[in-house]
Design an enzyme around this catalytic site. Structure first.
Site, PDB file in Angstrom:
ATOM      1  N   LYS A   9      55.704   3.495   8.638  1.00 26.10           N
ATOM      2  CA  LYS A   9      54.974   4.765   8.733  1.00 26.10           C
ATOM      3  C   LYS A   9      55.625   5.878   7.898  1.00 26.10           C
ATOM      4  CE  LYS A   9      53.023   3.680  13.319  1.00 26.10           C
ATOM      5  NZ  LYS A   9      52.810   4.146  14.718  1.00 26.10           N
ATOM      6  N   TYR A  49      42.644   3.342  13.145  1.00 23.21           N
ATOM      7  CA  TYR A  49      42.978   3.687  14.533  1.00 23.21           C
ATOM      8  C   TYR A  49      41.729   4.007  15.364  1.00 23.21           C
ATOM      9  CZ  TYR A  49      48.045   3.707  13.766  1.00 23.21           C
ATOM     10  OH  TYR A  49      49.350   3.340  13.521  1.00 23.21           O
ATOM     11  N   ASN A 112      56.946   6.998  15.060  1.00 25.18           N
ATOM     12  CA  ASN A 112      57.791   5.909  15.569  1.00 25.18           C
ATOM     13  C   ASN A 112      57.993   4.787  14.550  1.00 25.18           C
ATOM     14  OD1 ASN A 112      55.259   4.818  15.739  1.00 25.18           O
ATOM     15  ND2 ASN A 112      55.287   4.440  17.939  1.00 25.18           N
ATOM     16  N   HIS A 115      54.215   0.216  12.705  1.00 23.22           N
ATOM     17  CA  HIS A 115      53.076  -0.318  13.444  1.00 23.22           C
ATOM     18  C   HIS A 115      53.126  -1.831  13.362  1.00 23.22           C
ATOM     19  CE1 HIS A 115      48.953  -1.359  14.593  1.00 23.22           C
ATOM     20  NE2 HIS A 115      48.980  -2.185  13.557  1.00 23.22           N
ATOM     21  N   GLU A 126      43.290  -6.500  11.029  1.00 20.85           N
ATOM     22  CA  GLU A 126      44.136  -5.514  10.350  1.00 20.85           C
ATOM     23  C   GLU A 126      44.620  -6.038   9.000  1.00 20.85           C
ATOM     24  OE1 GLU A 126      45.756  -3.268  14.407  1.00 20.85           O
ATOM     25  OE2 GLU A 126      47.173  -4.338  13.129  1.00 20.85           O
TER      26      GLU A 126
HETATM   27  P1  ATP Z   1      51.188   0.504  16.991  1.00 19.74           P
HETATM   28  O1  ATP Z   1      49.730   0.287  17.322  1.00 19.74           O
HETATM   29  O2  ATP Z   1      51.430   1.635  16.005  1.00 19.74           O
HETATM   30  O3  ATP Z   1      51.911  -0.746  16.633  1.00 19.74           O
HETATM   31  P2  ATP Z   1      51.686   0.563  19.790  1.00 19.74           P
HETATM   32  O4  ATP Z   1      50.755  -0.608  19.878  1.00 19.74           O
HETATM   33  O5  ATP Z   1      53.051   0.455  20.370  1.00 19.74           O
HETATM   34  O6  ATP Z   1      51.910   1.001  18.299  1.00 19.74           O
HETATM   35  P3  ATP Z   1      49.449   2.203  20.572  1.00 19.74           P
HETATM   36  O7  ATP Z   1      49.266   2.486  22.009  1.00 19.74           O
HETATM   37  O8  ATP Z   1      48.575   1.193  19.895  1.00 19.74           O
HETATM   38  O9  ATP Z   1      50.991   1.856  20.349  1.00 19.74           O
HETATM   39  O10 ATP Z   1      49.332   3.575  19.792  1.00 19.74           O
HETATM   40  C1  ATP Z   1      49.215   3.609  18.392  1.00 19.74           C
HETATM   41  C2  ATP Z   1      50.121   4.672  17.841  1.00 19.74           C
HETATM   42  O11 ATP Z   1      49.661   5.942  18.296  1.00 19.74           O
HETATM   43  C3  ATP Z   1      51.588   4.604  18.300  1.00 19.74           C
HETATM   44  O12 ATP Z   1      52.395   3.742  17.549  1.00 19.74           O
HETATM   45  C4  ATP Z   1      52.020   6.054  18.122  1.00 19.74           C
HETATM   46  O13 ATP Z   1      52.317   6.334  16.746  1.00 19.74           O
HETATM   47  C5  ATP Z   1      50.773   6.814  18.523  1.00 19.74           C
HETATM   48  N1  ATP Z   1      50.788   7.157  19.952  1.00 19.74           N
HETATM   49  C6  ATP Z   1      50.540   6.345  20.995  1.00 19.74           C
HETATM   50  N2  ATP Z   1      50.634   6.983  22.166  1.00 19.74           N
HETATM   51  C7  ATP Z   1      50.946   8.266  21.856  1.00 19.74           C
HETATM   52  C8  ATP Z   1      51.190   9.454  22.609  1.00 19.74           C
HETATM   53  N3  ATP Z   1      51.112   9.451  23.958  1.00 19.74           N
HETATM   54  N4  ATP Z   1      51.507  10.567  21.943  1.00 19.74           N
HETATM   55  C9  ATP Z   1      51.567  10.603  20.601  1.00 19.74           C
HETATM   56  N5  ATP Z   1      51.346   9.525  19.817  1.00 19.74           N
HETATM   57  C10 ATP Z   1      51.048   8.378  20.430  1.00 19.74           C
HETATM   58 MG    MG Z   2      48.833  -0.633  19.008  1.00 22.56          MG
END
Ligand code: ATP
Ligand code: MG
Length: 137
Positions: A9, A49, A112, A115, A126
């Site tokens: 990211k 997303y 974070n 992804h 994806e």
């Molecule tokens: P990713 O899909 O990026 O691999 P993940 O599956 O761990 O991560 P998801 O729940 O799919 O997390 O959320 C997608 C992304 O949205 C997260 O990686 C993060 O960057 C962002 N995100 C998720 N929850 C929050 C939140 N509560 N506040 C801010 N950003 C969030």
């Molecule tokens: Mg995810």
């Protein structure tokens, strides 16, 4: 053998730590079989997303993901989807296990660093979102 989509990211490309992150994948036995550095358009980020469209963090997430370059990659290996998520650590870096990418590098829940696809069907979709079969070697 399984494939998964990884995105390094904008918070990580900005800090110039993409190599350190790729090294974590390789040490875990994952092989980079496709890789491209790109800048996501707003349309691409919104589409990627789309599953989160109703979440309160969606707008901010799209803004963040378009704030700088990302590195999109296909990772291949035994149980690549689960293994990648293990190496990444929990979404919230404060909850991520020691030695994971997010524990060591993430700046926040949103920024974070990585992804990773979460299931075989999402991985296939994806990967198709960014790569054609000919890109994957
Ligand atoms: P990713 O899909 O990026 O691999 P993940 O599956 O761990 O991560 P998801 O729940 O799919 O997390 O959320 C997608 C992304 O949205 C997260 O990686 C993060 O960057 C962002 N995100 C998720 N929850 C929050 C939140 N509560 N506040 C801010 N950003 C969030
Ligand atoms: Mg995810």
């Amino acid at each position: 053998i399984e494939r998964t989509l990884s995105i390094i990211k904008p918070d990580a490309t900005r800090r110039n730590i993409t190599g350190e992150i790729v090294a974590r994948f390789e040490k875990a036995g994952l092989r980079v079989v496709a890789s491209r550095r790109i800048r996501l358009s707003e349309m691409q980020a919104k589409a990627f997303y789309a599953v989160h469209a109703e979440k309160p963090f969606y707008g901010s997430l799209v803004a963040f993901m378009t704030s700088g370059p990302v590195v999109v990659q296909v990772l291949e290996g035994e149980n690549a989807i689960a293994k990648n998520r293990e190496v990444m650590g929990a979404t919230n870096p404060e909850k991520a296990a020691p030695g994971t990418i997010r524990k060591d590098f993430a700046e926040s829940m949103e920024a974070n660093s990585v992804h990773g696809s979460d299931a075989p069907e999402t991985a296939a979709n994806e990967i198709k979102f960014f790569f054609s079969d000919l890109d994957i070697v």
